[in-house]
Design an enzyme around this catalytic site. Structure first.
Site, mmCIF file in Angstrom:
data_model
loop_
_atom_site.group_PDB
_atom_site.id
_atom_site.type_symbol
_atom_site.label_atom_id
_atom_site.label_comp_id
_atom_site.label_asym_id
_atom_site.label_seq_id
_atom_site.Cartn_x
_atom_site.Cartn_y
_atom_site.Cartn_z
ATOM 1 N N ARG A 92 28.831 -41.829 12.966
ATOM 2 C CA ARG A 92 29.587 -43.409 11.586
ATOM 3 C C ARG A 92 28.633 -44.627 13.386
ATOM 4 O O ARG A 92 28.826 -44.555 14.499
ATOM 5 C CB ARG A 92 30.701 -43.234 11.973
ATOM 6 C CG ARG A 92 31.170 -42.550 10.998
ATOM 7 C CD ARG A 92 31.819 -42.117 11.036
ATOM 8 N NE ARG A 92 32.262 -40.911 9.490
ATOM 9 C CZ ARG A 92 32.862 -41.148 8.237
ATOM 10 N NH1 ARG A 92 32.494 -42.644 7.699
ATOM 11 N NH2 ARG A 92 33.090 -40.611 7.378
ATOM 12 N N ASP B 240 70.118 -37.960 -29.897
ATOM 13 C CA ASP B 240 70.329 -38.343 -31.549
ATOM 14 C C ASP B 240 69.367 -37.813 -32.794
ATOM 15 O O ASP B 240 70.179 -37.268 -33.738
ATOM 16 C CB ASP B 240 70.157 -39.850 -31.557
ATOM 17 C CG ASP B 240 70.594 -40.224 -32.499
ATOM 18 O OD1 ASP B 240 71.694 -40.087 -33.405
ATOM 19 O OD2 ASP B 240 69.633 -40.923 -33.446
ATOM 20 N N ARG C 43 23.355 -42.562 5.564
ATOM 21 C CA ARG C 43 23.975 -42.925 4.161
ATOM 22 C C ARG C 43 25.066 -44.613 4.048
ATOM 23 O O ARG C 43 25.173 -44.888 5.175
ATOM 24 C CB ARG C 43 25.409 -42.525 3.825
ATOM 25 C CG ARG C 43 26.066 -43.029 2.413
ATOM 26 C CD ARG C 43 28.168 -41.775 2.500
ATOM 27 N NE ARG C 43 27.184 -40.450 1.898
ATOM 28 C CZ ARG C 43 27.069 -40.332 0.526
ATOM 29 N NH1 ARG C 43 27.343 -41.459 -0.646
ATOM 30 N NH2 ARG C 43 26.482 -39.213 0.450
ATOM 31 N N CYS D 95 43.405 -47.013 1.999
ATOM 32 C CA CYS D 95 42.284 -47.395 2.844
ATOM 33 C C CYS D 95 42.707 -49.105 4.219
ATOM 34 O O CYS D 95 41.872 -49.107 4.560
ATOM 35 C CB CYS D 95 40.652 -48.171 1.984
ATOM 36 S SG CYS D 95 39.041 -48.604 3.094
ATOM 37 N N SER E 168 34.067 -44.066 -6.094
ATOM 38 C CA SER E 168 34.982 -44.307 -5.645
ATOM 39 C C SER E 168 35.975 -44.588 -6.919
ATOM 40 O O SER E 168 36.084 -45.726 -7.623
ATOM 41 C CB SER E 168 35.337 -45.057 -4.784
ATOM 42 O OG SER E 168 35.302 -44.893 -3.976
ATOM 43 N N LYS F 117 28.290 -38.462 -7.657
ATOM 44 C CA LYS F 117 29.539 -38.263 -7.184
ATOM 45 C C LYS F 117 30.498 -39.606 -7.650
ATOM 46 O O LYS F 117 30.567 -40.258 -6.801
ATOM 47 C CB LYS F 117 29.385 -37.447 -5.737
ATOM 48 C CG LYS F 117 28.404 -36.546 -5.713
ATOM 49 C CD LYS F 117 28.119 -36.384 -4.428
ATOM 50 C CE LYS F 117 26.896 -35.264 -4.555
ATOM 51 N NZ LYS F 117 26.867 -34.295 -2.751
ATOM 52 N N GLY G 117 33.619 -51.097 3.952
ATOM 53 C CA GLY G 117 33.298 -52.451 3.073
ATOM 54 C C GLY G 117 32.943 -51.541 2.041
ATOM 55 O O GLY G 117 32.998 -51.227 1.540
#
Length: 662
Positions: free
Chosen positions: A331, A632, A135, A99, A190, A227, A139
């Protein structure tokens, strides 16, 4: 009407230029939590906001759908944009590798960020035109002081059905009761690793347990599903896919695996990307009865469920199987720029127009023209990786709904990279091979009457960032000259060499001019975080393997002893290998897996340091010592033992990353 429109646009242009001069002269105004409160009160008191902020019950709000959809938010391909993502801040309390560049980014001055009043004014305008879901992103949106007030005021907007937040989860547990009371409907969290040490490596900060606490708190408070977004990167966390799916057995989660995407500063290359189909194939090996779930027209995730599990899993396939045709998202960045496409590098400043005193109609004309220019689909992962764009931190959350503008055609180098990708990922060949023709859409007839009749707006008013994706508030950390890593990747691609660390002129670094052994001087290098992973395989006789598997060897628990030996060996690398530099290891992990089909033990080691040179030798030493320890402890049963395939799997953090793909 046409003359009125021309007058309005000319007036807007003059006002914008005037506001820009004022901002430059004033140096921007201070921005604090007190400012937030002041602006919020003035916004709520304004007649325009009161008109559309009538308080409704939750049932009335969900049932009310009388607002006609605006043609300003419909593009030339008939896509209705009813989902708006608003970035509340550029700041974040993590430094995720995919990011943000490790050195960080230059933040926009406070006075150039959207104020509380401006956020709410733009939200009101978009909802009035048909946006049903907002939404809040960043940041990290939950570090903004007035995030609760913003959600509470958004909740009052008539026609807005859903308010969602995408968060890194660090502050979620303590804020969640107040967030729910304010009116928050959906939460995306996240989380890219379930291993605390690896989590810290990816996000460059501590806090794993805070995130898990936030997830559990969200489930406890009735959010269903919660989520969880996981960006999957080869050589880093693709080995945790099954662990993430297993989380959904007892918890009402939707784990969403996101294909790794290119943005400025995250050093993307296609070999780091794990495709949706590869992830799905791996999961189906464990759960072959995985069920496909139905999805809506504009849903970005392909969703599945393991029968009997409480939760489900999804895949965000932005790179391998784009969903541009059903994109319904716009956005707004924290500094007020409208991006009609996540990967597009053209932006329209709504902040400047808003501060000029422009009317709603003038704002809508600019928004409609920008939406009308939205391309049919994105350019493909290889073209996107060459385009200039903001780092993800300055756009707003990499999570779960991505679309990007298309460009036509591929360079020779991109075609060769594309061919290599297809050869390595046969399950994507139908998709990639059949999409070339769809990139061309020059003869498309507009289906949007609003944009069809619009006169083109002045370019200097509409597009602030059309040249190479530069932006006046973003410091460019990349020079115009391709980096060494990129030049090496291009050289390797053009010569057909699949390894990205191929150099134009191969030479040994541990010999002097006379060919004598010489230790490399790393004193001039800057310390960086470096990691490496290696693997070795020990082939045993059937009898020895059976005893090892049952922990019945005479010498004891071979797997536990080998694991400890590998860790100890990694710390002794410079003692064993004469020209290796002694390194302070931040972390070493050694795992041993039994492969019954081959009577084999597969040893994997992962090492990390913060230093001037890499840790591939430490990882290779760890697997070698662990493999010798297995030998071994089993040799008394049989000497029919083969140690094979000692190899470096990946290394990161130096001049050239390496990733083995076979």
């Amino acid at each position: 009407m046409a003359s009125n429109l021309r007058f309005g646009l000319q007036h807007t242009h003059r006002s914008v230029q005037h506001v820009r001069k004022l901002l430059i002269g004033a140096g921007g105004r201070p921005f604090s939590s007190a400012t937030y409160k002041s602006e919020l009160n003035s916004t709520i008191a304004s007649p325009d906001f009161k008109t559309s902020a009538k308080t409704l019950t939750r049932q009335e709000k969900l049932g009310k759908n009388n607002i006609p959809f605006s043609s300003f938010l419909m593009d030339n391909f008939g896509r209705r944009h009813n989902y708006l993502r608003i970035s509340l801040t550029e700041k974040c309390n993590l430094r995720c590798q995919y990011c943000m560049p490790e050195e960080g980014v230059k933040l926009t001055p406070r006075g150039q960020l959207l104020s509380t009043a401006e956020v709410l004014t733009l939200a009101r305008l978009f909802v009035k035109e048909g946006v049903e879901k907002i939404r809040l992103t960043g940041g990290e949106p939950l570090i903004r002081p007035d995030v609760l007030d913003i959600i509470a005021e958004l909740r009052k907007l008539e026609g807005l059905k859903t308010i969602a937040v995408t968060t890194n989860g660090m502050n979620l547990a303590k804020l969640l009761p107040r967030l729910k009371h304010a009116g928050l409907d959906l939460i995306n969290i996240s989380l890219d690793s379930l291993v605390p040490a690896k989590f810290e490596f990816i996000v460059r900060r501590k806090g794993f347990h805070k995130v898990m606490e936030g997830i559990d708190k969200a489930i406890e408070m009735g959010y269903d599903p919660v989520k969880v977004n996981c960006v999957v990167m080869r050589g880093l966390n693709e080995d945790e896919l099954l662990d993430f799916v297993a989380l959904t057995e007892k918890k009402a989660l939707e784990v969403r695996f996101i294909e790794y995407m290119p943005f400025d500063g995250n050093k993307w290359n296609f070999k780091k990307m794990v495709s949706y189909q590869e992830m799905l194939d791996h999961i189906k090996q464990q759960w072959p009865n995985l069920e496909t779930l139905p999805t809506g027209h504009s849903d970005t995730a392909k969703t599945f469920k393991v029968p009997g599990f409480k939760g489900q899993v999804g895949f965000i396939t932005s790179m391998s199987e784009h969903f541009c045709g059903s994109c319904n998202r716009l956005r707004i960045t924290a500094d007020g720029n409208l991006k009609v496409c996540l990967f597009g590098n053209s932006e329209v400043s709504l902040r400047d127009v808003l501060r000029s005193g422009a009317s709603d109609e003038e704002l809508l004309q600019i928004i409609g023209a920008a939406v009308g220019r939205k391309k049919k689909q994105h350019a493909g992962m290889f073209n996107i990786s060459q385009m200039k764009n903001r780092p993800m931190i300055l756009i707003g959350s990499i999570r779960a709904d991505n679309n990007c503008c298309s460009t036509n055609g591929f360079s020779l180098n991109e075609k060769k990279q594309r061919a290599a990708f297809i050869q390595g990922q046969q399950h994507l060949s139908d998709f990639i091979g059949g999409q070339t023709a769809s990139h061309s859409h020059t003869n498309t007839v507009s289906s949007n009457p609003q944009t069809k009749n619009l006169r083109p707006l002045p370019r200097h008013l509409l597009m602030k960032a059309t040249v190479n994706g530069t932006h006046q508030n973003v410091k460019q950390y990349h020079s115009n000259t391709p980096s060494r890593e990129l030049r090496h990747a291009q050289s390797a691609s053009e010569t057909g060499d699949p390894h990205l660390d191929a150099t134009p002129e191969a030479q040994l670094t541990h010999t002097d001019a006379q060919g004598r052994a010489s230790m490399v001087d790393v004193g001039s290098k800057s310390p960086t975080r470096r990691a490496a992973e290696a693997r070795a395989t020990v082939l045993l006789s059937p009898v020895a393997f059976g005893l090892l598997q049952k922990n019945q060897l005479a010498k004891g628990d071979a797997l536990a002893v080998a694991q400890l030996a590998g860790i100890m060996g990694s710390k002794q690398t410079s003692t064993l290998i004469p020209l290796c530099h002694p390194l302070p290891l931040d972390h070493t992990s050694v795992t041993l897996e039994l492969d019954q089909r081959r009577n084999a033990v597969v040893v994997t080691a992962w090492c990390r340091t913060t230093g001037r040179t890499g840790v591939e030798m430490e990882a290779l030493t760890a697997v070698s010592i662990a493999a010798l320890t297995i030998y071994d402890m089993c040799k008394a049963v049989s000497h029919d033992i083969t140690i094979t395939d000692i190899q470096l799997l990946s290394k990161t953090g130096g001049k050239r990353d390496f990733l083995r793909t076979t």
